[in-house]
Design an enzyme around this catalytic site. Structure first.
Site, PDB file in Angstrom:
ATOM      1  N   LYS A  37       0.841  -1.215   0.000  1.00 39.41           N
ATOM      2  CA  LYS A  37       0.000   0.000   0.000  1.00 39.41           C
ATOM      3  C   LYS A  37       0.869   1.256   0.000  1.00 39.41           C
ATOM      4  O   LYS A  37       0.659   2.176  -0.796  1.00 39.41           O
ATOM      5  CB  LYS A  37      -0.889   0.028   1.228  1.00 39.41           C
ATOM      6  CG  LYS A  37      -1.546   1.376   1.517  1.00 39.41           C
ATOM      7  CD  LYS A  37      -2.457   1.373   2.707  1.00 39.41           C
ATOM      8  CE  LYS A  37      -1.765   1.674   3.996  1.00 39.41           C
ATOM      9  NZ  LYS A  37      -1.497   3.106   4.270  1.00 39.41           N
ATOM     10  N   ASN A  38       1.884   1.289   0.855  1.00 40.35           N
ATOM     11  CA  ASN A  38       2.651   2.527   1.045  1.00 40.35           C
ATOM     12  C   ASN A  38       3.694   2.769  -0.032  1.00 40.35           C
ATOM     13  O   ASN A  38       4.331   3.819  -0.049  1.00 40.35           O
ATOM     14  CB  ASN A  38       3.272   2.547   2.439  1.00 40.35           C
ATOM     15  CG  ASN A  38       2.197   2.672   3.512  1.00 40.35           C
ATOM     16  OD1 ASN A  38       1.046   3.004   3.198  1.00 40.35           O
ATOM     17  ND2 ASN A  38       2.536   2.380   4.748  1.00 40.35           N
ATOM     18  N   CYS A  42      -4.560   7.987   9.299  1.00 37.90           N
ATOM     19  CA  CYS A  42      -4.890   7.427  10.617  1.00 37.90           C
ATOM     20  C   CYS A  42      -4.626   8.458  11.711  1.00 37.90           C
ATOM     21  O   CYS A  42      -3.658   9.216  11.659  1.00 37.90           O
ATOM     22  CB  CYS A  42      -4.046   6.186  10.878  1.00 37.90           C
ATOM     23  SG  CYS A  42      -4.465   4.819   9.799  1.00 37.90           S
ATOM     24  N   ARG A  54       0.469  14.521  12.706  1.00 40.08           N
ATOM     25  CA  ARG A  54       0.728  14.386  11.253  1.00 40.08           C
ATOM     26  C   ARG A  54       1.021  15.732  10.562  1.00 40.08           C
ATOM     27  O   ARG A  54       0.350  16.142   9.626  1.00 40.08           O
ATOM     28  CB  ARG A  54      -0.425  13.694  10.530  1.00 40.08           C
ATOM     29  CG  ARG A  54      -1.019  12.459  11.128  1.00 40.08           C
ATOM     30  CD  ARG A  54      -0.122  11.262  11.263  1.00 40.08           C
ATOM     31  NE  ARG A  54       0.355  10.614  10.093  1.00 40.08           N
ATOM     32  CZ  ARG A  54      -0.262   9.601   9.477  1.00 40.08           C
ATOM     33  NH1 ARG A  54      -1.429   9.195   9.908  1.00 40.08           N
ATOM     34  NH2 ARG A  54       0.264   9.017   8.423  1.00 40.08           N
ATOM     35  N   ASP A  56       4.389   0.585  11.951  1.00 41.14           N
ATOM     36  CA  ASP A  56       3.139   0.010  11.426  1.00 41.14           C
ATOM     37  C   ASP A  56       2.931  -1.433  11.846  1.00 41.14           C
ATOM     38  O   ASP A  56       1.891  -2.023  11.543  1.00 41.14           O
ATOM     39  CB  ASP A  56       3.107   0.111   9.901  1.00 41.14           C
ATOM     40  CG  ASP A  56       2.989   1.551   9.452  1.00 41.14           C
ATOM     41  OD1 ASP A  56       3.229   1.807   8.260  1.00 41.14           O
ATOM     42  OD2 ASP A  56       2.706   2.414  10.298  1.00 41.14           O
ATOM     43  N   ARG A  69      -8.988  -0.603   4.367  1.00 42.41           N
ATOM     44  CA  ARG A  69      -8.222   0.456   3.687  1.00 42.41           C
ATOM     45  C   ARG A  69      -6.870  -0.100   3.241  1.00 42.41           C
ATOM     46  O   ARG A  69      -6.307   0.340   2.249  1.00 42.41           O
ATOM     47  CB  ARG A  69      -7.960   1.614   4.657  1.00 42.41           C
ATOM     48  CG  ARG A  69      -9.099   2.540   4.918  1.00 42.41           C
ATOM     49  CD  ARG A  69      -8.639   3.679   5.792  1.00 42.41           C
ATOM     50  NE  ARG A  69      -7.377   4.223   5.293  1.00 42.41           N
ATOM     51  CZ  ARG A  69      -6.514   4.875   6.067  1.00 42.41           C
ATOM     52  NH1 ARG A  69      -6.758   5.049   7.340  1.00 42.41           N
ATOM     53  NH2 ARG A  69      -5.399   5.358   5.555  1.00 42.41           N
TER      54      ARG A  69
HETATM   55  C1  EPZ Z   1       3.879   7.032   6.232  1.00 42.52           C
HETATM   56  O1  EPZ Z   1       3.169   8.071   6.869  1.00 42.52           O
HETATM   57  C2  EPZ Z   1       2.922   5.852   6.175  1.00 42.52           C
HETATM   58  N1  EPZ Z   1       1.726   6.211   5.411  1.00 42.52           N
HETATM   59  C3  EPZ Z   1       2.516   5.429   7.582  1.00 42.52           C
HETATM   60  O2  EPZ Z   1       1.749   4.239   7.447  1.00 42.52           O
HETATM   61  C4  EPZ Z   1       3.776   5.099   8.382  1.00 42.52           C
HETATM   62  O3  EPZ Z   1       3.401   4.823   9.716  1.00 42.52           O
HETATM   63  C5  EPZ Z   1       4.743   6.282   8.354  1.00 42.52           C
HETATM   64  O4  EPZ Z   1       5.027   6.646   6.985  1.00 42.52           O
HETATM   65  C6  EPZ Z   1       6.048   5.970   9.052  1.00 42.52           C
HETATM   66  O5  EPZ Z   1       6.650   4.860   8.451  1.00 42.52           O
HETATM   67  C7  EPZ Z   1       1.792   6.150   4.072  1.00 42.52           C
HETATM   68  O6  EPZ Z   1       2.806   5.821   3.498  1.00 42.52           O
HETATM   69  C8  EPZ Z   1       0.531   6.498   3.331  1.00 42.52           C
HETATM   70  P1  EPZ Z   1       6.182  10.235   8.305  1.00 42.52           P
HETATM   71  P2  EPZ Z   1       3.812   9.576   6.890  1.00 42.52           P
HETATM   72  O7  EPZ Z   1       6.119  11.494   7.546  1.00 42.52           O
HETATM   73  O8  EPZ Z   1       4.519   9.802   5.629  1.00 42.52           O
HETATM   74  C9  EPZ Z   1       6.706  13.451  11.745  1.00 42.52           C
HETATM   75  C10 EPZ Z   1      -0.044   2.780   7.704  1.00 42.52           C
HETATM   76  O9  EPZ Z   1      -0.472   2.190   8.692  1.00 42.52           O
HETATM   77  N2  EPZ Z   1       6.640  14.443  10.656  1.00 42.52           N
HETATM   78  O10 EPZ Z   1       7.303   9.301   8.099  1.00 42.52           O
HETATM   79  O11 EPZ Z   1       2.741  10.514   7.291  1.00 42.52           O
HETATM   80  C11 EPZ Z   1       5.360  12.775  11.935  1.00 42.52           C
HETATM   81  O12 EPZ Z   1       4.531  13.539  12.781  1.00 42.52           O
HETATM   82  C12 EPZ Z   1       0.365   4.227   7.836  1.00 42.52           C
HETATM   83  O13 EPZ Z   1       0.109   2.276   6.567  1.00 42.52           O
HETATM   84  C13 EPZ Z   1       6.918  15.769  10.958  1.00 42.52           C
HETATM   85  O14 EPZ Z   1       7.192  16.114  12.107  1.00 42.52           O
HETATM   86  O15 EPZ Z   1       4.835   9.416   8.087  1.00 42.52           O
HETATM   87  C14 EPZ Z   1       5.746  11.468  12.572  1.00 42.52           C
HETATM   88  O16 EPZ Z   1       5.929  11.683  13.963  1.00 42.52           O
HETATM   89  C15 EPZ Z   1       0.129   4.788   9.220  1.00 42.52           C
HETATM   90  N3  EPZ Z   1       6.859  16.702   9.973  1.00 42.52           N
HETATM   91  C16 EPZ Z   1       7.093  11.159  11.923  1.00 42.52           C
HETATM   92  O17 EPZ Z   1       7.568  12.387  11.363  1.00 42.52           O
HETATM   93  C17 EPZ Z   1       6.544  16.354   8.675  1.00 42.52           C
HETATM   94  O18 EPZ Z   1       6.521  17.242   7.807  1.00 42.52           O
HETATM   95  C18 EPZ Z   1       7.001  10.126  10.796  1.00 42.52           C
HETATM   96  O19 EPZ Z   1       6.037  10.588   9.857  1.00 42.52           O
HETATM   97  C19 EPZ Z   1       6.273  15.000   8.381  1.00 42.52           C
HETATM   98  C20 EPZ Z   1       6.327  14.056   9.388  1.00 42.52           C
END
Ligand code: EPZ
Length: 461
Positions: free
Chosen positions: A55-56, A150, A155, A339, A431
């Site tokens: 998915k990701n 989620c 986020r 995840d 989803r």
């Molecule tokens: C992706 O989300 C995945 N979603 C998530 O999977 C996964 O948990 C996550 O990466 C971490 O591996 C998709 O790919 C659609 P991040 P993403 O940006 O991109 C902080 C699932 O279950 N952050 O790596 O939103 C953020 O708050 C889902 O499939 C900032 O601070 O995750 C978090 O604490 C759930 N500023 C950390 O980084 C930003 O601009 C990681 O977030 C962006 C993120």
């Protein structure tokens, strides 16, 4: 008197309860019925399961087709709701989308128009953030509604914005929309991420591949889906090196062309089935995986007493004894994936001893613990850490799938528990998991989907 009737209408089941009033006239109240998953727990999972596309990885790659303005054929796409929504968004923007069988899609983005993604759909998934980078990369500007995802933390998108601004763009986030403009065009630059972010890394790649000059990304996410996105874009004519390492270099090119590309297998789906095999004391072969992507989980499961055998693109996981306690700390790849945190915590509820699970990636990813406590789990959360005292047995209960991975954890809990569990809000599970009920039933689980009657629905809401 209520008479239940059901008729299939396209891909929705519209079920209706027809209430006959005392005046003998029929009043029809059409309700789109929720479904629930019902599990009679205790069966060890045995057999093999084919893992679907990731998915990701599929979400950023589907959106990245916008950069080509050409025809792309994507294979091994998972048949899940988030992918359906991403394809609906592209169609609404002017792309032509044609499914070729269940897991291959042809996407022609020649006629995609800037700023036309439907905000209501965009707000349903986190993957919508990639529309910003793709629009910016292709049109030099972006207008996208606020993304969903989620509810596991706040986020933010500050690192995405930092990347766009480094490339010479101006970003505004007013009225629930993200607007990015780059009147002078995008210029390659150095980007250093303050925090490791999958989304921000992917978005900076999408924005930089057609920019003028070279972009260097430091402290990027190294997840396999970042590598898959880079490989897809390179197949379309991009020039990206270093994906999966600490430094990604992107030489901007003038144009990208369409291609045919196969999405990597879903390491999180594979991990979910591996954990379920251990939780039920079974023996499961997960097929079509990349074993390297599972290394961290495989090592943890072996630490707990399970055996994990690698044969080509399959892993055979078994655990005939009660698993032993362990400690887990979620980290960006190649660390333990956030995840898989709810699924692993659920397994540890049955382990011998006291385990600690520390969530370092998201601020609020333990909400499912209340559901486990209904089953007799002894787990409490102290800040970023869940302290889990393993019990001999969980007992079936009515459970809510709070989000995608928490929902998968409830399925694992129901499979391992004694008695019957009903899991509600299963759309959140669908989803991200392709045919999870059918796959588990084929492994010997006593599991089915059934409709939730309105009275029951009202009771659990
Ligand atoms: C992706 O989300 C995945 N979603 C998530 O999977 C996964 O948990 C996550 O990466 C971490 O591996 C998709 O790919 C659609 P991040 P993403 O940006 O991109 C902080 C699932 O279950 N952050 O790596 O939103 C953020 O708050 C889902 O499939 C900032 O601070 O995750 C978090 O604490 C759930 N500023 C950390 O980084 C930003 O601009 C990681 O977030 C962006 C993120």
């Amino acid at each position: 008197m209520l008479q239940y009737t059901e008729r299939k209408k396209s891909d929705n089941t519209i079920c209706s309860y027809t209430a006959f009033s005392h005046r003998k006239e029929a009043q029809t109240r059409v309700t789109v019925m929720e479904e629930k998953i019902v599990i009679n727990g205790g069966n060890p999972l045995r057999g093999s399961v084919s893992i679907s596309g990731f998915k990701n990885a599929a979400l950023p790659i589907i959106v990245a087709t916008v950069l080509t303005g050409d025809v792309c054929v994507l294979e091994n796409i998972p048949a899940i709701r988030d992918v359906e929504k991403a394809l609906e968004i592209l169609e609404a923007m002017g792309a032509s989308v044609r499914m070729i069988g269940r897991t291959t899609v042809e996407i022609d983005t020649a006629n995609v128009e800037y700023g036309t993604s439907p905000a209501a759909l965009v707000s349903k998934l986190r993957g919508s953030t990639y529309l910003i980078g793709a629009e910016l990369g292709r049109f030099g500007k972006a207008h996208v509604g606020w993304p969903g995802g989620c509810d596991i933390g706040n986020r933010p998108i500050d690192q995405h914005i930092k990347a766009f601004e480094a490339l010479g763009a101006t970003v505004s986030t007013d009225n629930g929309f993200i607007d990015v403009t780059a009147p002078e065009g995008l210029k390659g630059n150095s980007i250093y991420f303050d925090t490791t972010s999958v989304g921000a890394t992917a978005n900076s790649i999408l924005a930089a591949v057609l920019a003028e000059g070279v972009t260097v990304i430091e402290n990027p996410a190294k997840e396999p889906h970042i590598v898959d996105l880079a490989n897809f874009l390179n197949t379309c004519g991009a020039s990206i090196t270093g994906a999966g390492t600490d430094v990604i270099k992107i030489k901007g090119v003038n144009k990208l062309h369409g291609c045919t590309y196969s999405i990597i297998p879903d390491m999180i789906e594979a991990g979910t089935f591996m954990i379920a095999a251990v939780a039920t004391g079974g023996r499961v072969r997960v097929d079509g995986v990349i074993p390297k992507h599972m290394d961290c989980l495989s090592a943890k499961l072996e630490e707990m007493g399970a055996t994990v055998e690698e044969i080509d693109d399959s892993l055979i996981v078994s655990c005939l004894e009660r698993p032993e306690k362990t400690n887990v700390k979620t980290l960006p790849y190649p660390g333990f994936p956030t995840d898989l945190q709810p699924q692993m915590a659920t397994l540890l509820c049955l382990a011998n001893g006291v385990s600690h699970v520390t969530e370092t990636v998201f601020e609020n990813r333990f909400k499912y613990v209340d559901e486990l406590q209904k089953m007799g789990a002894k787990v409490r959360v102290d800040g970023k850490t869940a302290i889990i005292e393993g019990v001999d047995q969980l007992s079936g209960a009515d459970l809510k799938a709070i989000d995608l991975r928490a929902g998968a954890a409830m399925v694992i809990a129901g499979l391992a528990a004694s008695g019957t569990s009903s899991i509600y809000n299963i759309s959140s599970i669908e989803r991200g998991y392709d045919n999870i009920v059918e796959k588990l039933r084929a492994l010997g689980a006593d599991i089915k989907k059934t409709y939730v009657a309105p009275a029951e629905q009202a009771a659990i809401s």
